[in-house]
Write a protein that holds these residues in place. Structure first.
Motif, short mmCIF file in Angstrom:
data_model
loop_
_atom_site.label_atom_id
_atom_site.label_comp_id
_atom_site.label_asym_id
_atom_site.label_seq_id
_atom_site.Cartn_x
_atom_site.Cartn_y
_atom_site.Cartn_z
N ILE A 133 0.97 -1.16 -0.18
CA ILE A 133 0.02 -0.10 -0.06
C ILE A 133 0.87 1.23 0.20
N PHE A 134 1.98 1.28 0.76
CA PHE A 134 2.71 2.60 0.86
C PHE A 134 3.87 2.62 -0.03
N THR A 135 4.26 1.60 -0.55
CA THR A 135 5.33 1.42 -1.66
C THR A 135 4.40 2.15 -2.98
N LYS A 136 3.49 1.64 -3.40
CA LYS A 136 2.64 1.99 -4.54
C LYS A 136 2.08 3.43 -4.18
N ASP A 137 2.09 3.93 -3.06
CA ASP A 137 1.62 5.35 -2.75
C ASP A 137 0.12 5.37 -2.98
N LEU A 138 -0.57 4.63 -2.50
CA LEU A 138 -2.02 4.41 -2.85
C LEU A 138 -2.96 5.32 -2.01
N LEU A 139 -2.23 6.00 -0.90
CA LEU A 139 -3.13 6.63 0.01
C LEU A 139 -2.73 8.10 -0.36
N LYS A 140 -4.04 9.01 -0.23
CA LYS A 140 -3.79 10.32 -0.36
C LYS A 140 -3.17 11.01 0.67
N GLU A 141 -2.73 12.20 0.73
CA GLU A 141 -2.03 12.77 1.92
C GLU A 141 -3.04 12.67 3.06
N GLY A 142 -2.73 12.31 4.20
CA GLY A 142 -3.58 12.25 5.31
C GLY A 142 -4.45 10.99 5.25
N GLY A 143 -4.39 10.19 4.44
CA GLY A 143 -5.47 8.96 4.14
C GLY A 143 -5.05 8.05 5.24
N ILE A 144 -6.15 7.10 5.28
CA ILE A 144 -6.11 5.99 6.56
C ILE A 144 -6.20 4.64 5.81
N PHE A 145 -5.38 3.71 6.25
CA PHE A 145 -5.27 2.47 6.06
C PHE A 145 -5.66 1.49 7.11
N VAL A 146 -6.80 0.40 6.88
CA VAL A 146 -6.97 -0.52 8.10
C VAL A 146 -6.88 -1.89 7.63
N LEU A 147 -5.97 -2.61 8.40
CA LEU A 147 -5.80 -3.80 8.02
C LEU A 147 -6.29 -4.87 9.20
N GLU A 148 -7.45 -5.81 8.82
CA GLU A 148 -8.08 -6.89 9.55
C GLU A 148 -7.26 -7.97 9.70
N HIS A 149 -6.73 -8.65 10.65
CA HIS A 149 -5.97 -9.54 10.78
C HIS A 149 -6.34 -10.41 12.12
N GLY A 150 -5.60 -11.62 11.95
CA GLY A 150 -5.76 -12.16 13.45
C GLY A 150 -4.58 -11.90 14.57
N LYS A 151 -4.87 -12.62 15.63
CA LYS A 151 -4.02 -11.97 16.79
C LYS A 151 -2.58 -12.14 16.66
N GLU A 152 -2.20 -13.15 15.75
CA GLU A 152 -0.77 -13.51 15.62
C GLU A 152 0.21 -12.27 15.02
N GLN A 153 -0.65 -11.36 14.24
CA GLN A 153 0.06 -10.46 13.52
C GLN A 153 0.43 -9.38 14.52
N ASP A 154 1.66 -8.74 14.40
CA ASP A 154 1.99 -7.46 15.01
C ASP A 154 2.52 -6.49 14.05
N PHE A 155 1.69 -5.24 13.92
CA PHE A 155 2.38 -4.23 12.93
C PHE A 155 2.90 -3.13 13.66
N SER A 156 3.02 -3.08 14.91
CA SER A 156 3.37 -2.09 15.82
C SER A 156 4.84 -1.21 15.22
N GLN A 157 5.56 -2.05 14.66
CA GLN A 157 6.90 -1.57 14.25
C GLN A 157 7.14 -1.14 12.82
N HIS A 158 5.65 -1.12 12.12
CA HIS A 158 5.69 -0.60 10.86
C HIS A 158 5.79 1.07 10.87
N PRO A 159 6.57 1.54 10.16
CA PRO A 159 6.85 3.13 10.01
C PRO A 159 5.38 3.96 9.80
N HIS A 160 4.45 3.36 9.34
CA HIS A 160 3.06 3.99 9.12
C HIS A 160 1.98 3.59 10.23
N PHE A 161 2.18 2.62 11.04
CA PHE A 161 1.34 2.22 11.83
C PHE A 161 0.99 3.45 12.89
#
Length: 176
Positions: A133-161
């Motif tokens: 999503i972020f490499t392809k620059d698919l969000l407009k300025e100020g845009g929001i991306f929500v990912l639904e996932h299971g409890k096993e995944q942790d994205f807290s270290q992602h720079p856009h989280f």
């Protein structure tokens, strides 16, 4: 499956029992949208619903006033169900596309105010979706991306989280 709020508030759609998709529960959907209201105004927004499944999120986005929603769903029966629901609502604010999400993302040249992805929790590429999503620059300025996932995944270290929310077994990571 019901629409929580907006112009189609309270509308119900019976999801066939034969469907493999698990619609986001009303409880989780209502709560995540309450959180999202602090981040984005859906009125006249453009949105992308990846792995649309039953179309629950696409329908909710249209009801909340999004001017243009694109929903991507690979399964033929699920896509047909989404088309039927949109026909019942008599709206052209949503374009359901039957196809592979990753192919769509690879060729997409649009930007969106809001992107929602609800992939199968066991999808091996699930962890790659935020980077795409972020490499392809698919969000407009100020845009929001929500990912639904299971409890096993942790994205807290992602720079856009920016935030994680859990409602029962449903987890959402929010990115900006």
């Amino acid at each position: 499956m019901r629409i929580i709020t907006g112009i189609y508030k309270g509308r119900h759609f019976d999801v066939p029992r034969s469907f493999k998709a698990r619609p986001t529960t009303d409880f989780a959907k209502e709560n995540i949208f309450n959180v999202l209201n602090a981040y984005i105004c859906f009125e006249d927004a453009t949105a992308l619903d990846l792995f649309s499944g039953t179309g629950s999120i696409s329908l909710e986005l249209v009801s909340r006033g999004c001017s243009n929603v694109i929903g991507i769903e690979k399964d033929r029966d699920h896509h047909a169900f989404i088309c039927q629901c949109l026909k019942k609502l008599d709206t052209d604010a949503c374009t359901p596309i039957r196809g592979d999400v990753f192919r769509f993302l690879k060729s997409c040249r649009m930007q969106f105010d809001f992107i929602f992805a609800d992939p199968p929790y066991a999808l091996k590429e699930l962890a790659d979706i935020p980077d795409i999503i972020f490499t392809k620059d698919l969000l407009k300025e100020g845009g929001i991306f929500v990912l639904e996932h299971g409890k096993e995944q942790d994205f807290s270290q992602h720079p856009h989280f920016i935030e994680h929310r859990a409602y029962g077994s449903v987890n959402f990571s929010i990115f900006k």
